[in-house]
Scaffold this motif. Sequence first.
Motif, PDB file in Angstrom:
ATOM      1  N   ILE A 155     -40.625-118.197 -35.350  1.00  0.00           N
ATOM      2  CA  ILE A 155     -40.083-118.768 -34.122  1.00  0.00           C
ATOM      3  C   ILE A 155     -39.955-117.725 -33.016  1.00  0.00           C
ATOM      4  CG2 ILE A 155     -37.692-118.414 -34.837  1.00  0.00           C
ATOM      5  CD1 ILE A 155     -39.120-121.322 -32.747  1.00  0.00           C
ATOM      6  N   SER A 156     -39.717-116.469 -33.387  1.00  0.00           N
ATOM      7  CA  SER A 156     -39.572-115.433 -32.359  1.00  0.00           C
ATOM      8  C   SER A 156     -40.871-115.227 -31.584  1.00  0.00           C
ATOM      9  CB  SER A 156     -39.118-114.121 -32.988  1.00  0.00           C
ATOM     10  OG  SER A 156     -40.007-113.718 -34.009  1.00  0.00           O
ATOM     11  N   LEU A 157     -42.034-115.449 -32.227  1.00  0.00           N
ATOM     12  CA  LEU A 157     -43.310-115.335 -31.512  1.00  0.00           C
ATOM     13  C   LEU A 157     -43.441-116.453 -30.488  1.00  0.00           C
ATOM     14  CD1 LEU A 157     -45.864-114.346 -34.300  1.00  0.00           C
ATOM     15  CD2 LEU A 157     -44.599-112.881 -32.732  1.00  0.00           C
ATOM     16  N   LEU A 158     -43.010-117.666 -30.863  1.00  0.00           N
ATOM     17  CA  LEU A 158     -43.038-118.771 -29.908  1.00  0.00           C
ATOM     18  C   LEU A 158     -42.080-118.518 -28.747  1.00  0.00           C
ATOM     19  CD1 LEU A 158     -43.173-121.957 -32.159  1.00  0.00           C
ATOM     20  CD2 LEU A 158     -44.999-120.996 -30.755  1.00  0.00           C
ATOM     21  N   GLU A 159     -40.886-118.055 -29.073  1.00  0.00           N
ATOM     22  CA  GLU A 159     -39.915-117.760 -28.019  1.00  0.00           C
ATOM     23  C   GLU A 159     -40.468-116.735 -27.045  1.00  0.00           C
ATOM     24  OE1 GLU A 159     -35.428-118.051 -29.295  1.00  0.00           O
ATOM     25  OE2 GLU A 159     -36.510-116.805 -30.721  1.00  0.00           O
ATOM     26  N   ASN A 160     -41.073-115.689 -27.588  1.00  0.00           N
ATOM     27  CA  ASN A 160     -41.618-114.635 -26.738  1.00  0.00           C
ATOM     28  C   ASN A 160     -42.742-115.165 -25.855  1.00  0.00           C
ATOM     29  OD1 ASN A 160     -41.638-111.523 -26.359  1.00  0.00           O
ATOM     30  ND2 ASN A 160     -43.790-112.048 -26.641  1.00  0.00           N
ATOM     31  N   ALA A 161     -43.587-116.050 -26.442  1.00  0.00           N
ATOM     32  CA  ALA A 161     -44.711-116.598 -25.676  1.00  0.00           C
ATOM     33  C   ALA A 161     -44.221-117.478 -24.524  1.00  0.00           C
ATOM     34  CB  ALA A 161     -45.627-117.390 -26.601  1.00  0.00           C
ATOM     35  N   TYR A 162     -43.223-118.302 -24.786  1.00  0.00           N
ATOM     36  CA  TYR A 162     -42.695-119.156 -23.722  1.00  0.00           C
ATOM     37  C   TYR A 162     -41.944-118.343 -22.677  1.00  0.00           C
ATOM     38  CZ  TYR A 162     -43.827-123.658 -25.827  1.00  0.00           C
ATOM     39  OH  TYR A 162     -44.492-124.763 -26.300  1.00  0.00           O
ATOM     40  N   LYS A 163     -41.220-117.340 -23.136  1.00  0.00           N
ATOM     41  CA  LYS A 163     -40.407-116.560 -22.203  1.00  0.00           C
ATOM     42  C   LYS A 163     -41.274-115.760 -21.233  1.00  0.00           C
ATOM     43  CE  LYS A 163     -36.673-113.147 -22.013  1.00  0.00           C
ATOM     44  NZ  LYS A 163     -35.738-112.300 -22.791  1.00  0.00           N
ATOM     45  N   TYR A 164     -42.359-115.176 -21.740  1.00  0.00           N
ATOM     46  CA  TYR A 164     -43.175-114.291 -20.904  1.00  0.00           C
ATOM     47  C   TYR A 164     -44.541-114.878 -20.558  1.00  0.00           C
ATOM     48  CZ  TYR A 164     -39.679-110.855 -22.238  1.00  0.00           C
ATOM     49  OH  TYR A 164     -38.494-110.182 -22.445  1.00  0.00           O
ATOM     50  N   GLY A 165     -44.800-116.146 -20.978  1.00  0.00           N
ATOM     51  CA  GLY A 165     -46.099-116.740 -20.673  1.00  0.00           C
ATOM     52  C   GLY A 165     -46.038-118.102 -20.015  1.00  0.00           C
TER      53      GLY A 165
END
Length: 351
Positions: free
Chosen positions: A263-273
């Motif tokens: 889930i942290s990869l998804l969070e990072n992708a949404y936050k910075y992408g």
Amino acid sequence: MKNKNFIIDWSDVLTEVVILFMIIFIPSLIMIALGNSWIDAIFNLKFAVPPLFTILGGFLISYYWLIPNYLIRKRSSVKYWVFCIGVYLLLSAGAHVLGYYIYPKVSPGGFPPLPAELLIAFQLSYILFNVLLLMAAMSMRFRQHNRQLEIEHAEHDKELAQNELLRLKGQLNPHFLFNTLNNISSLSAFDPDATQESISRLSDMLRYVLYDSSTDRVPLHKDVEFMKNYMNLMQIRYDETLKLDITFQITNPDRQIPPMLFISLLENAYKYGASSLHECHLDIVLKEDSQQLTFCVTNTLLTDQELASKKKGGVGLENLKKRLELTYPDCHTFTFGVVGDVFKAEVIIKE
């Protein structure tokens, strides 16, 4: 304090049995080799009892008392050898007295005198034999002690790893909730209906976080469902600007993985992408087969102005890195970084 289990190494037990067998029966075998019958050899074994009393007593006292207390615990080789000499002197005196009780009718003059050279050689051989036995006792006892330390270190490392995983999960869940609640708060300003839907999805997600993720492992399909809920929730906010490509290829949906691993990869992708101001793209790929599990997230990059408004945290990716190191120490790869005009993060787990 945990009780230390005494480790039985059957190779050491076998070695001790062989040593004791050699000490007890070699004199009889020598007498048989010299022409005596086995009955006479066993009968005359009583003459070997006094020296055997010294040899066996010294070996056992050294193995079970002197080595653990003075070489291992106190690390004093001087005291160890001093006590060894004292023990052997006491045992020799006891063996001398024991000899008079076993064969009182045999006087020292009843045996022919031995040449001085042979007597010295016999005494030196006897001392060397006892020293070799002590060295064997030291080797077996230190080997057993080292195995005990290895087991204790392994248990300690396992306990530390479990505590670290609990700590990381404790950081992960509040971090996830913080980001999600921020998204719902932003959504409520312009779309109340979507907010209600988001709260409903968040309720399902919280149920997973509070109940399923409390275990060490969960079926892969539950984690996938959790991520789908998360992406559906996020898609409400970025519906007009975000293009989302999802590829899930799963052969074993019941495969066990740590909960909320990706889930942290998804969070990072949404936050910075993900952006609500311009078109953006997220590509999520999950592939699973009998040999490996691959999760890859690729996202477009935000503008410098958008990035400047983001709070720098980095908790999610760092936690994922630590969790992978603890859970899959030798069978995973984790790479992330800018590739051309996109950011790519990929986890590969081989089992």
